[in-house]
Design a protein around this motif. Structure first.
Motif, short mmCIF file in Angstrom:
data_model
loop_
_atom_site.label_atom_id
_atom_site.label_comp_id
_atom_site.label_asym_id
_atom_site.label_seq_id
_atom_site.Cartn_x
_atom_site.Cartn_y
_atom_site.Cartn_z
N VAL A 89 5.93 -0.76 -22.91
CA VAL A 89 6.65 -1.72 -22.06
C VAL A 89 5.66 -2.72 -21.46
N ALA A 90 4.54 -2.23 -20.95
CA ALA A 90 3.56 -3.11 -20.29
C ALA A 90 2.90 -4.08 -21.27
N THR A 91 2.78 -3.68 -22.55
CA THR A 91 2.15 -4.58 -23.51
C THR A 91 3.02 -5.80 -23.80
N TYR A 92 4.25 -5.79 -23.36
CA TYR A 92 5.09 -6.99 -23.49
C TYR A 92 4.47 -8.15 -22.72
N LEU A 138 -3.95 8.83 -2.16
CA LEU A 138 -3.95 7.83 -3.23
C LEU A 138 -3.34 6.50 -2.80
N LYS A 139 -2.64 6.49 -1.66
CA LYS A 139 -2.14 5.25 -1.05
C LYS A 139 -1.01 4.57 -1.84
N PHE A 140 -0.23 5.35 -2.60
CA PHE A 140 0.94 4.76 -3.25
C PHE A 140 2.04 4.53 -2.23
N ALA A 141 2.82 3.47 -2.44
CA ALA A 141 3.88 3.11 -1.49
C ALA A 141 4.93 2.25 -2.20
N PRO A 142 6.13 2.19 -1.64
CA PRO A 142 7.16 1.32 -2.22
C PRO A 142 6.79 -0.16 -2.08
N ASN A 143 7.10 -0.94 -3.10
CA ASN A 143 6.87 -2.38 -3.03
C ASN A 143 8.14 -3.04 -2.48
N THR A 144 8.35 -2.88 -1.20
CA THR A 144 9.55 -3.43 -0.58
C THR A 144 9.46 -4.94 -0.38
N LYS A 145 8.24 -5.46 -0.29
CA LYS A 145 8.06 -6.89 -0.06
C LYS A 145 8.43 -7.70 -1.30
N HIS A 146 8.10 -7.16 -2.49
CA HIS A 146 8.41 -7.85 -3.74
C HIS A 146 9.17 -6.88 -4.66
N PHE A 147 10.29 -6.42 -4.19
CA PHE A 147 11.02 -5.36 -4.88
C PHE A 147 11.44 -5.78 -6.28
N HIS A 148 11.82 -7.04 -6.47
CA HIS A 148 12.34 -7.49 -7.75
C HIS A 148 11.28 -8.12 -8.65
N SER A 149 10.02 -7.91 -8.32
CA SER A 149 8.95 -8.47 -9.16
C SER A 149 8.86 -7.73 -10.49
N PRO A 150 8.67 -8.44 -11.62
CA PRO A 150 8.46 -7.77 -12.90
C PRO A 150 7.27 -6.82 -12.88
N ALA A 151 6.30 -7.08 -12.00
CA ALA A 151 5.11 -6.22 -11.93
C ALA A 151 5.46 -4.78 -11.60
N SER A 153 7.60 -3.00 -12.90
CA SER A 153 7.93 -2.27 -14.13
C SER A 153 6.74 -2.13 -15.06
N MET A 154 5.59 -2.66 -14.64
CA MET A 154 4.38 -2.61 -15.46
C MET A 154 3.46 -1.51 -14.91
N ILE A 155 3.32 -0.43 -15.66
CA ILE A 155 2.60 0.74 -15.17
C ILE A 155 1.16 0.41 -14.79
N ASN A 156 0.52 -0.50 -15.51
CA ASN A 156 -0.86 -0.88 -15.18
C ASN A 156 -0.93 -1.61 -13.85
N GLN A 157 0.07 -2.44 -13.55
CA GLN A 157 0.11 -3.17 -12.29
C GLN A 157 0.36 -2.22 -11.11
N VAL A 158 1.21 -1.24 -11.33
CA VAL A 158 1.48 -0.27 -10.27
C VAL A 158 0.25 0.58 -9.99
N LEU A 159 -0.47 0.95 -11.04
CA LEU A 159 -1.72 1.69 -10.86
C LEU A 159 -2.74 0.88 -10.08
N ALA A 255 14.76 -8.18 -13.17
CA ALA A 255 13.72 -8.99 -12.53
C ALA A 255 13.66 -10.38 -13.15
N PHE A 256 13.74 -10.45 -14.47
CA PHE A 256 13.72 -11.76 -15.13
C PHE A 256 15.00 -12.54 -14.86
#
Length: 290
Positions: A89-92, A138-151, A153-159, A255-256
């Motif tokens: 998915v992320a390679t898209y 590890l400091k993971f948290a919900p992205n409530t500020k940009h909830f609808h960002s395509p990022a 859905s990109m596992i590398n961006q979330v990491l 998101a798109f």
């Protein structure tokens, strides 16, 4: 064809005859992804903006076909490796993304949690320890500020950002938990993706988007009833890797859509079709975000 012949073929993209250009483009598409490095070199050496645009479109189409092919192979091969599915998915959007690097990053997360984890804990204590590690260490948290960002859905961006939507946070939480031999699986609820801890005689649920809040089957009953829809077994039991990837892709299309990018919506829908079982109707939860 050797490299010199391929380069000669690419040079014809600048031909004045539209029929020649069309034939060359078709031939490049037939040859496939091996043309991308040569096309990139041609783009870098060109000062013709029209030619550069033509090359960009060709590269995008070749990379997109590669994503489709990988996704079909992953699904037809049994969809055993969830991280690989999310990598595809992320390679898209990140065609040069390394699966090996992703595996290394997730493995590091596991080690960061493992050093403070005790395998003989009660299930409740195991999840408390997971929550502490995942959200505080590890400091993971919900992205409530940009909830609808395509990022999201990109596992590398979330990491990288440590921010994601419910399903990508759940996937990373689950990948770590499974490396710790915890029986944690994804659950495809409408409007919300969650996890379940399930063994013989023990089952409860985890809302990773709400900092690992633990809840019960009765809570799901109430949630489904509030939505005024039928209680389906799929809302309570573990889902498949293909279910998860389809849902990530559905989030990406939404998101798109929010961005008004109809071309990308259509492309992602085609990728989603590549992981849909023939003859299956689309589950209700595939129509919903998160």
């Amino acid at each position: 064809m050797n490299d010199n012949e391929l380069k000669a073929l690419i040079s014809l993209l600048d031909d004045e005859d539209p029929e020649v250009v069309e034939h060359v483009e078709q031939r490049i598409r037939q040859i496939g992804g091996q043309m991308i490095p040569l096309l990139e070199t041609e783009w870098e050496g060109s000062f013709n903006s029209a030619l550069q645009k033509r090359i960009e479109e060709l590269i995008h189409d070749l990379q997109y076909e590669s994503v489709l092919e990988r996704m079909r192979d992953w699904k037809n091969g049994g969809a055993m490796d969830l991280l690989e599915g999310l990598w595809i998915v992320a390679t898209y959007q990140y065609p040069d993304l390394s699966l090996a690097k992703l595996r290394q990053d997730v493995e590091q997360l596991f080690y960061d949690v493992w050093v403070d984890f005790k395998v003989d804990m009660h299930p409740d204590e195991q999840i408390k320890a997971m929550n502490t590690a995942f959200f505080s260490k590890l400091k993971f948290a919900p992205n409530t500020k940009h909830f609808h960002s395509p990022a999201n859905s990109m596992i590398n961006q979330v990491l990288e950002s440590r921010r994601g939507n419910p399903i990508t946070l759940c996937v990373l939480y689950m990948l770590i938990a499974r490396r710790l031999n915890l029986p944690v699986y994804g659950v495809n609820l409408p409007n919300l993706f969650v996890l379940t801890y399930k063994t013989n005689g023990v089952q409860f649920y985890i809302n990773v988007f709400n900092r690992g809040l633990v809840f019960t089957t009765k809570d799901i009953d109430q949630y489904i009833d509030q939505l005024n829809i039928q209680r389906l077994d799929a809302f309570y039991q573990p889902c498949t890797n293909t279910d998860i990837v389809r849902r990530v892709l559905r989030n990406l299309t939404l998101a798109f859509e929010k961005n008004g990018d109809t071309d990308r919506v259509q492309e992602v829908e085609k990728i989603m079709a590549a992981v849909r079982d023939d003859g299956d109707g689309l589950p209700l939860s595939d129509y919903t975000q998160r």
